[in-house]
Design a protein around this motif. Structure first.
Motif, short mmCIF file in Angstrom:
data_model
loop_
_atom_site.label_atom_id
_atom_site.label_comp_id
_atom_site.label_asym_id
_atom_site.label_seq_id
_atom_site.Cartn_x
_atom_site.Cartn_y
_atom_site.Cartn_z
N HIS A 1 0.87 -1.18 0.00
CA HIS A 1 0.00 0.00 0.00
C HIS A 1 0.91 1.23 0.00
CE1 HIS A 1 -3.29 2.67 0.89
NE2 HIS A 1 -2.73 3.07 2.02
N TYR A 2 0.57 2.24 -0.78
CA TYR A 2 1.40 3.44 -0.76
C TYR A 2 0.56 4.70 -0.71
CZ TYR A 2 0.73 4.19 -5.83
OH TYR A 2 0.21 4.43 -7.08
N VAL A 3 1.10 5.68 -0.01
CA VAL A 3 0.45 6.97 0.16
C VAL A 3 1.42 8.05 -0.28
CG1 VAL A 3 -0.71 8.53 1.76
CG2 VAL A 3 -0.79 6.06 2.15
N ALA B 1 -1.33 10.59 10.75
CA ALA B 1 -2.50 9.83 10.34
C ALA B 1 -2.10 8.66 9.45
CB ALA B 1 -3.48 10.74 9.60
N ILE B 2 -1.15 8.89 8.55
CA ILE B 2 -0.68 7.82 7.67
C ILE B 2 0.04 6.75 8.48
CG2 ILE B 2 0.96 7.30 5.82
CD1 ILE B 2 0.29 10.10 4.70
N ILE B 3 0.85 7.17 9.43
CA ILE B 3 1.60 6.22 10.26
C ILE B 3 0.66 5.35 11.08
CG2 ILE B 3 3.19 6.04 12.20
CD1 ILE B 3 4.57 8.58 11.09
N GLU B 4 -0.37 5.96 11.65
CA GLU B 4 -1.33 5.20 12.46
C GLU B 4 -2.04 4.16 11.62
OE1 GLU B 4 -3.02 3.75 15.70
OE2 GLU B 4 -1.49 5.33 15.66
N ARG B 5 -2.46 4.56 10.43
CA ARG B 5 -3.12 3.59 9.53
C ARG B 5 -2.14 2.49 9.10
NH1 ARG B 5 -7.27 3.39 5.66
NH2 ARG B 5 -7.25 1.23 4.86
N ALA B 6 -0.88 2.87 8.81
CA ALA B 6 0.12 1.90 8.40
C ALA B 6 0.41 0.90 9.51
CB ALA B 6 1.41 2.62 7.99
N MET C 1 -2.41 -5.98 11.71
CA MET C 1 -3.62 -6.78 11.47
C MET C 1 -3.53 -7.62 10.19
SD MET C 1 -6.52 -4.00 12.60
CE MET C 1 -7.87 -5.15 12.26
N PHE C 2 -2.94 -7.05 9.13
CA PHE C 2 -2.96 -7.74 7.84
C PHE C 2 -1.56 -8.06 7.30
CE2 PHE C 2 -6.54 -4.69 7.98
CZ PHE C 2 -7.59 -5.61 8.12
N GLY C 3 -0.52 -7.56 7.97
CA GLY C 3 0.84 -7.80 7.48
C GLY C 3 1.16 -7.03 6.22
N THR C 4 0.41 -5.95 5.96
CA THR C 4 0.59 -5.16 4.74
C THR C 4 1.63 -4.05 4.96
OG1 THR C 4 -1.71 -5.55 4.12
CG2 THR C 4 -0.56 -3.77 2.99
N ASP C 5 2.57 -3.96 4.04
CA ASP C 5 3.56 -2.88 4.11
C ASP C 5 3.00 -1.60 3.51
OD1 ASP C 5 5.58 -4.45 5.24
OD2 ASP C 5 6.22 -5.21 3.30
N THR C 6 3.44 -0.48 4.04
CA THR C 6 3.01 0.83 3.54
C THR C 6 4.23 1.66 3.15
OG1 THR C 6 1.01 0.86 4.90
CG2 THR C 6 1.82 2.99 4.08
N PHE C 7 4.19 2.19 1.95
CA PHE C 7 5.22 3.11 1.51
C PHE C 7 4.69 4.53 1.61
CE2 PHE C 7 7.03 -0.67 -0.26
CZ PHE C 7 8.38 -0.42 -0.38
N ILE D 1 6.37 1.88 8.37
CA ILE D 1 6.33 2.45 7.02
C ILE D 1 7.70 2.33 6.38
CG2 ILE D 1 4.53 4.14 7.57
CD1 ILE D 1 6.80 6.28 7.56
N TYR D 2 7.69 2.33 5.06
CA TYR D 2 8.92 2.48 4.29
C TYR D 2 8.85 3.87 3.66
CZ TYR D 2 9.69 -2.52 4.85
OH TYR D 2 9.89 -3.75 5.38
N PHE D 3 9.88 4.64 3.90
CA PHE D 3 9.90 6.03 3.45
C PHE D 3 10.67 6.13 2.13
CE2 PHE D 3 12.17 10.11 3.29
CZ PHE D 3 11.14 11.01 3.48
N ILE D 4 10.05 6.74 1.12
CA ILE D 4 10.77 7.06 -0.12
C ILE D 4 10.60 8.55 -0.37
CG2 ILE D 4 11.02 6.68 -2.59
CD1 ILE D 4 9.97 3.92 -2.29
N GLY D 5 11.67 9.29 -0.19
CA GLY D 5 11.65 10.72 -0.43
C GLY D 5 12.21 11.05 -1.80
N THR D 6 11.61 12.01 -2.47
CA THR D 6 12.14 12.48 -3.75
C THR D 6 12.44 13.96 -3.64
OG1 THR D 6 9.99 13.06 -4.74
CG2 THR D 6 10.73 10.77 -4.95
#
Length: 423
Positions: A70-72, A86-91, A97-103, A129-134
């Motif tokens: 999942h990515y935001v 808010a993004i971190i809490e959802r991640a 709960m689901f083992g889903t990674d968030t970028f 979360i996995y952080f990708i900064g540009t």
């Protein structure tokens, strides 16, 4: 299709897979670090930095899709701490709960202040979360150290002309997102010009192509023919009234005239280039480089004058900026010449690459040990009148000499302190 055409071509043609992605072979080519990290699922958080239009955000999106995560997306200019929390809490919930990674993909990440950056540190460390900064800025100087130390840094380069031309042809032929249904014919020299004028920015090239296609009237066969003239009218850059080979020949002649102390040649070639449509900042940047490469320590004022001229051209533009630029060109030409700076740089670069296992002498370390290793204690130069002789290089390079003063200008009178026998 009507709604799609309202979306800019560059956005419609944004690659969605690695097969569609162009450029950056030095990091995404097979067996390169980023390629391997994605393949084996060990990427972690990272920062992409480089010029605009080189694929930073696009690659971040592709990575998230490839890893089925999942990515935001956020933009550092418009987002704040509350958005990130808010993004971190959802991640965190998705991870537990689901083992889903968030970028978390953050565009213009250098614009985040320390408070904003600090709010994601714990989430990165805990793997929520996995952080990708540009960013277009160098993260080592524009971002907080805490974030940078937790990320892998990848530098993006301007996209080559060949890759830009491939992407333009794909846009012309693509029937779903490009101009494949519009019978567009683009001359080879028009493609060359789009690639040249973009300066390695694929988004810029696609925007120029779109403008050319949408403003060119249909011909009798209901087709759209893009010529070099149309291409030059559709770009932000003034068309050069010389071909690419001629451009580089004149630029080479300008540089060699500077080195050869020929004022007339340097002024003539610089004016020919500018009159032909060359950005005067290119001339100014070359002048700055040569003021160190060819004048160097023989007359360090050349560098000061050249950088001042570059600043003047940037802030004043033409024609006023031509006066300080001409002033600096004449000074660099007439100055005494020395290439000792470049020689020293190349030697240091070679040793830094070759000798990677050397250790800093104990007395120079930030926290020296108490063990006696033969170096003694650090001598504070100001306690000795400003200079004291001691070892600074690693043991294996302690006798290496990079900088040897030349015999011209002010440099001929320079005797290096370390060779004066002073204590």
């Amino acid at each position: 299709m009507e709604n799609k055409t309202r979306v800019p071509l560059a956005e419609r043609m944004r690659p969605k897979t690695f097969d569609e992605f162009v450029g950056q072979e030095h990091i995404v080519g097979k067996n390169k670090l980023l390629y391997r990290a994605i393949k084996y699922g060990t990427l972690g958080s990272c920062i992409f930095y480089g010029p605009p239009g080189t694929g930073k955000t696009t690659l971040a999106n592709i990575i998230a899709n490839t890893l089925n995560a999942h990515y935001v997306k956020l933009n550092a200019v418009t987002s704040g701490v509350s958005d990130a929390k808010a993004i971190i809490e959802r991640a965190k919930q998705d991870k537990l709960m689901f083992g889903t990674d968030t970028f978390l993909i953050l565009d213009e990440c250098h614009r985040w202040n320390k408070a904003q950056s600090d709010c994601v540190l714990e989430a990165i460390e805990n793997g929520y979360i996995y952080f990708i900064g540009t960013t277009t800025e160098n993260p080592y100087t524009s971002m907080t150290r805490a974030i940078v130390s937790r990320c892998r840094i990848f530098e993006f380069k301007p996209i080559t002309s060949l890759d830009i031309k491939k992407a333009l042809m794909r846009a012309i032929e693509d029937k779903e997102n490009g101009f494949g249904n519009m019978n567009v014919v683009c001359d080879d020299d028009a493609l060359d010009y789009f690639a040249y004028a973009s300066g390695g920015d694929l988004r810029n090239a696609l925007n120029s192509l779109e403008l050319a296609v949408m403003t060119t009237p249909l011909e009798k066969d209901k087709g759209i023919h893009i010529t070099r003239e149309i291409a030059s009218q559709s770009t932000d850059r003034k068309s050069l009234s010389m071909d690419e080979n001629m451009y580089y020949d004149f630029l080479s002649a300008f540089c060699k005239s500077l080195r050869g102390c020929d004022v007339e040649g340097a002024l003539y070639y610089s004016q020919r280039l500018i009159n032909a449509g060359c950005d005067p900042m290119i001339i100014a940047r070359r002048l700055v480089a040569h003021s160190s490469e060819d004048v160097g320590m023989a007359d360090s004022n050349a560098l000061l004058l050249a950088t001042s001229a570059m600043y003047a051209v940037e802030k004043m533009g033409l024609p006023e900026g031509m006066i300080p630029l001409t002033h600096a060109i004449i000074y660099v030409c007439e100055a005494e010449k020395s290439n000792s700076v470049v020689k020293a740089m190349y030697m240091a670069q070679e040793d830094a690459t070759r000798y990677t296992d050397n250790q800093v002498p104990n007395h120079l370390k930030n926290h020296p040990s108490t063990n006696d290793d033969g170096h003694g204690k650090y001598k504070y130069p100001h306690d000795y009148g400003g200079y004291v002789k001691q070892q600074y290089m690693p043991d294996s390079l302690k006798d290496r000499v990079y900088y040897v003063p030349g015999k011209n200008g002010k440099e001929k009178n320079l005797v290096r302190k370390k060779f004066r026998g002073e204590n």
